[in-house]
Design a protein around this motif. Structure first.
Motif, short mmCIF file in Angstrom:
data_model
loop_
_atom_site.label_atom_id
_atom_site.label_comp_id
_atom_site.label_asym_id
_atom_site.label_seq_id
_atom_site.Cartn_x
_atom_site.Cartn_y
_atom_site.Cartn_z
N PRO A 23 0.84 -1.20 0.00
CA PRO A 23 0.00 0.00 0.00
C PRO A 23 0.88 1.25 0.00
O PRO A 23 1.94 1.28 0.62
CB PRO A 23 -0.81 -0.12 1.29
N LEU A 24 0.42 2.27 -0.72
CA LEU A 24 1.18 3.52 -0.82
C LEU A 24 0.79 4.46 0.31
O LEU A 24 -0.38 4.56 0.67
CB LEU A 24 0.91 4.18 -2.17
N ASN A 25 1.78 5.16 0.84
CA ASN A 25 1.53 6.15 1.88
C ASN A 25 0.90 7.39 1.26
O ASN A 25 1.08 7.65 0.06
CB ASN A 25 2.84 6.54 2.56
N PRO A 26 0.23 8.22 2.07
CA PRO A 26 -0.27 9.49 1.53
C PRO A 26 0.90 10.40 1.17
O PRO A 26 2.00 10.25 1.70
CB PRO A 26 -1.08 10.06 2.69
N PRO A 60 3.31 4.51 -9.96
CA PRO A 60 4.15 4.33 -8.78
C PRO A 60 5.40 3.49 -9.06
O PRO A 60 5.35 2.50 -9.79
CB PRO A 60 3.22 3.59 -7.80
N THR A 69 5.57 8.14 -8.86
CA THR A 69 5.29 8.45 -7.46
C THR A 69 5.66 7.29 -6.55
O THR A 69 5.78 6.16 -6.98
CB THR A 69 3.78 8.75 -7.26
N SER A 70 5.83 7.61 -5.29
CA SER A 70 6.04 6.58 -4.28
C SER A 70 4.99 6.75 -3.18
O SER A 70 5.17 6.30 -2.06
CB SER A 70 7.44 6.68 -3.70
N ASP A 71 3.90 7.45 -3.51
CA ASP A 71 2.82 7.69 -2.57
C ASP A 71 1.48 7.60 -3.29
O ASP A 71 1.43 7.31 -4.48
CB ASP A 71 3.00 9.05 -1.88
N SER A 72 0.40 7.86 -2.57
CA SER A 72 -0.93 7.72 -3.15
C SER A 72 -1.45 9.01 -3.78
O SER A 72 -2.63 9.08 -4.15
CB SER A 72 -1.92 7.24 -2.08
N GLN A 113 -0.41 11.01 -9.88
CA GLN A 113 0.81 10.52 -10.53
C GLN A 113 1.55 11.60 -11.29
O GLN A 113 2.76 11.55 -11.42
CB GLN A 113 0.47 9.38 -11.49
#
Length: 143
Positions: A36-39, A87, A127-130, A133
């Motif tokens: 799951p991606l962090n905010p 991501p 991206t590395s978050d939610s 993109q």
């Protein structure tokens, strides 16, 4: 792992990490794309782009102009974190598009009175978050 070890691990690491570790134990592995991606990190201003575009729209220009007039009276440096693509996409294509976006935002900030030496650019690719993109986040450098 025995029940006692899981209890000790949960106490040390906290519940979110334990969920990931449990998923690894059950499935045998977990890839970064499945996690799951962090905010996203908070931003002073977020500029969103259309897919595969680096040109600023009229609304983005107006938002940057308003932000610049306010920030020009303050001290500190800005960091532009630019993203492009899905991501964890670290391909050169994604990073080049992210760089073009960051430079478009940088150019607009400079045109509205922010000194170039106050702007740090980071082209991060996917991206590395939610968060969205295709975006550039403007934040305080080191903050």
């Amino acid at each position: 792992m025995t029940g006692r070890h899981w209890k000790d691990l949960r106490a040390c690491l906290g519940a979110p990490l334990l969920v990931v570790l449990f998923a690894i134990r059950v499935s045998g592995h977990i890839s970064a794309a499945e996690a799951p991606l962090n905010p996203p990190e908070p931003a002073l201003l977020r500029i969103e782009f259309s897919e595969n575009e680096s040109a600023l729209g009229q609304t983005a220009r107006e938002n940057i102009e308003a932000f610049s007039s306010d920030f020009a009276r303050k001290s500190g440096r800005l960091e532009l974190r630019a993203y492009a693509g899905p991501p964890h996409d670290t391909s050169s294509t994604a990073r080049r598009l992210a760089l073009r976006r960051a430079l478009s935002v940088r150019r607009e900030l400079i045109d509205h009175g922010i000194v170039a030496e106050r702007i740090q650019v980071r082209a991060l690719g996917g991206t590395s978050d939610s968060g969205p993109q295709d975006r550039v986040d403007i934040g305080l450098f080191g903050g």
